[in-house]
Design a protein around this motif. Sequence first.
Motif, PDB file in Angstrom:
ATOM      1  N   ARG A 121      -5.546  -9.092 -10.764  1.00 55.78           N
ATOM      2  CA  ARG A 121      -6.407  -7.832 -11.440  1.00 55.78           C
ATOM      3  C   ARG A 121      -7.140  -7.267 -10.352  1.00 55.78           C
ATOM      4  N   SER A 122      -7.451  -7.772  -9.153  1.00 55.17           N
ATOM      5  CA  SER A 122      -8.295  -6.903  -8.140  1.00 55.17           C
ATOM      6  C   SER A 122      -7.361  -6.175  -7.081  1.00 55.17           C
ATOM      7  N   VAL A 123      -6.040  -6.668  -7.165  1.00 53.89           N
ATOM      8  CA  VAL A 123      -5.046  -6.174  -6.013  1.00 53.89           C
ATOM      9  C   VAL A 123      -4.732  -4.753  -6.540  1.00 53.89           C
ATOM     10  N   VAL A 124      -5.483  -3.688  -6.173  1.00 51.45           N
ATOM     11  CA  VAL A 124      -5.189  -2.644  -6.652  1.00 51.45           C
ATOM     12  C   VAL A 124      -5.447  -1.501  -5.426  1.00 51.45           C
ATOM     13  N   GLY A 125      -4.941  -0.341  -5.198  1.00 48.41           N
ATOM     14  CA  GLY A 125      -5.113   0.453  -3.977  1.00 48.41           C
ATOM     15  C   GLY A 125      -4.003   1.566  -3.871  1.00 48.41           C
ATOM     16  N   VAL A 126      -3.925   2.226  -2.597  1.00 49.06           N
ATOM     17  CA  VAL A 126      -3.235   3.086  -2.426  1.00 49.06           C
ATOM     18  C   VAL A 126      -2.136   2.773  -1.065  1.00 49.06           C
ATOM     19  N   ASP A 127      -0.835   3.097  -1.046  1.00 48.34           N
ATOM     20  CA  ASP A 127      -0.233   2.964   0.247  1.00 48.34           C
ATOM     21  C   ASP A 127      -0.367   3.868   1.303  1.00 48.34           C
ATOM     22  N   HIS A 128       0.221   4.168   2.402  1.00 43.82           N
ATOM     23  CA  HIS A 128       0.009   4.964   3.287  1.00 43.82           C
ATOM     24  C   HIS A 128       0.469   6.119   3.102  1.00 43.82           C
ATOM     25  N   ARG A 129       0.869   6.524   1.840  1.00 45.44           N
ATOM     26  CA  ARG A 129       1.232   7.845   1.398  1.00 45.44           C
ATOM     27  C   ARG A 129       0.550   8.393   0.322  1.00 45.44           C
ATOM     28  N   GLY A 130      -0.520   7.431   0.050  1.00 46.20           N
ATOM     29  CA  GLY A 130      -1.584   7.742  -1.221  1.00 46.20           C
ATOM     30  C   GLY A 130      -0.866   7.514  -2.326  1.00 46.20           C
ATOM     31  N   ARG A 131      -0.044   6.920  -2.464  1.00 44.95           N
ATOM     32  CA  ARG A 131       0.517   6.406  -3.841  1.00 44.95           C
ATOM     33  C   ARG A 131      -0.185   5.016  -4.214  1.00 44.95           C
ATOM     34  N   HIS A 137       9.324  -2.885   0.513  1.00 48.46           N
ATOM     35  CA  HIS A 137       8.803  -2.026  -0.861  1.00 48.46           C
ATOM     36  C   HIS A 137       7.335  -1.711  -0.386  1.00 48.46           C
ATOM     37  N   PRO A 138       7.137  -0.489  -0.010  1.00 48.47           N
ATOM     38  CA  PRO A 138       5.911  -0.051   0.408  1.00 48.47           C
ATOM     39  C   PRO A 138       4.473  -0.142  -0.333  1.00 48.47           C
ATOM     40  N   LEU A 139       4.890  -0.141  -1.505  1.00 49.27           N
ATOM     41  CA  LEU A 139       3.558  -0.571  -2.581  1.00 49.27           C
ATOM     42  C   LEU A 139       3.559  -1.860  -2.689  1.00 49.27           C
ATOM     43  N   ALA A 140       4.420  -3.004  -2.627  1.00 53.49           N
ATOM     44  CA  ALA A 140       4.123  -4.217  -2.626  1.00 53.49           C
ATOM     45  C   ALA A 140       3.613  -4.653  -1.403  1.00 53.49           C
ATOM     46  N   MET A 141       4.069  -4.137  -0.194  1.00 53.14           N
ATOM     47  CA  MET A 141       3.495  -4.232   1.314  1.00 53.14           C
ATOM     48  C   MET A 141       2.164  -3.953   1.353  1.00 53.14           C
ATOM     49  N   ALA A 142       1.929  -2.734   0.774  1.00 48.76           N
ATOM     50  CA  ALA A 142       0.463  -2.352   0.727  1.00 48.76           C
ATOM     51  C   ALA A 142      -0.643  -3.025   0.329  1.00 48.76           C
ATOM     52  N   GLY A 143      -0.273  -3.843  -0.756  1.00 47.30           N
ATOM     53  CA  GLY A 143      -0.905  -4.871  -1.609  1.00 47.30           C
ATOM     54  C   GLY A 143      -1.216  -6.090  -0.780  1.00 47.30           C
TER      55      GLY A 143
END
Length: 300
Positions: free
Chosen positions: A136-146, A85-91
């Motif tokens: 709470r602090s684990v936020v960001g964007v994945d490799h596609r900017g999502r 899952h790209p969003l979970a893995m990005a985190g």
Amino acid sequence: MTTTTTTASQRVTGALSGAVTSARRRVGLVVRSRVAGEDAAERRQQIWHSDGERWNSPDDAICRVNGDASMFSAGLTALLLQSLHPLAMAGVADHSDYRGDPWGRLQRTSAFIATTTFGTIADATDLIRTINHVHRSVVGVDHRGRPYDARDPHLLRWVHIAEIWSFLECHRLYGRQQQTPDLRDEYVRQSARTGRLLGARDVPESADELNAALAEYLPELESSPAAVDARHFILDEPPVGWTDKPAYRMLRHGAVAALPPWARDMLELPDGPFGSRDVGIALGVAGVATLRWVLDAVDD
């Protein structure tokens, strides 16, 4: 003469047996310290033997599965599956030091599973509360900017589903006891509590619901650059010494063989050595059995 020869033979046999038992125990202690930390004995005392009410009893399915040596392969299977899952893995890639401190991450994960499975309700809820705070602090964007947020119930549900599916599948393939449909349903139901407390919603309550939930996520899954990097680290660059590599290689093959076929395809992994999933499973069985043997010596 015969009596003397027999006595000498018995002494040699006894000495060899003692040496094997001693070596087996030493290896078991090393494995346990790797997984649970240098304070493994203290942690074990706190988790298993401290006074207090517990969610689960020793005969419950969740204790039988999570307490089995098949978890050594299951942990690798879960990491590989979750990475898709790209969003979970990005985190994980952005906020986890799994490359810099892989053993520390393994020990924290091991402590979480052990505490929520075998520990007191007070200790388990305190640990879950701490993890929810960290998220709470684990936020960001994945490799596609999502954008991603570790508190997203949908992502938390994926992590939960991928984890318990992997634990159940590796227990089915490599567990000490034969798995039954009732055990599978009970395990999914008992595991749901932790998933909900971590913030997941609509978590499965049966094995059929678990399989259906896993399939629901297929359109969202992909082999992102972060997933490929994690795959290389877990399978090709593990943080183990050369003496540990043969055993790790067996667990690795067992973990890959346990993945759904579509997950192996996404990660561009073969079904097993020589293209045979059966060989991968056989190696997984051997690896888990070896670890079970050395760890049983620590518990004796």
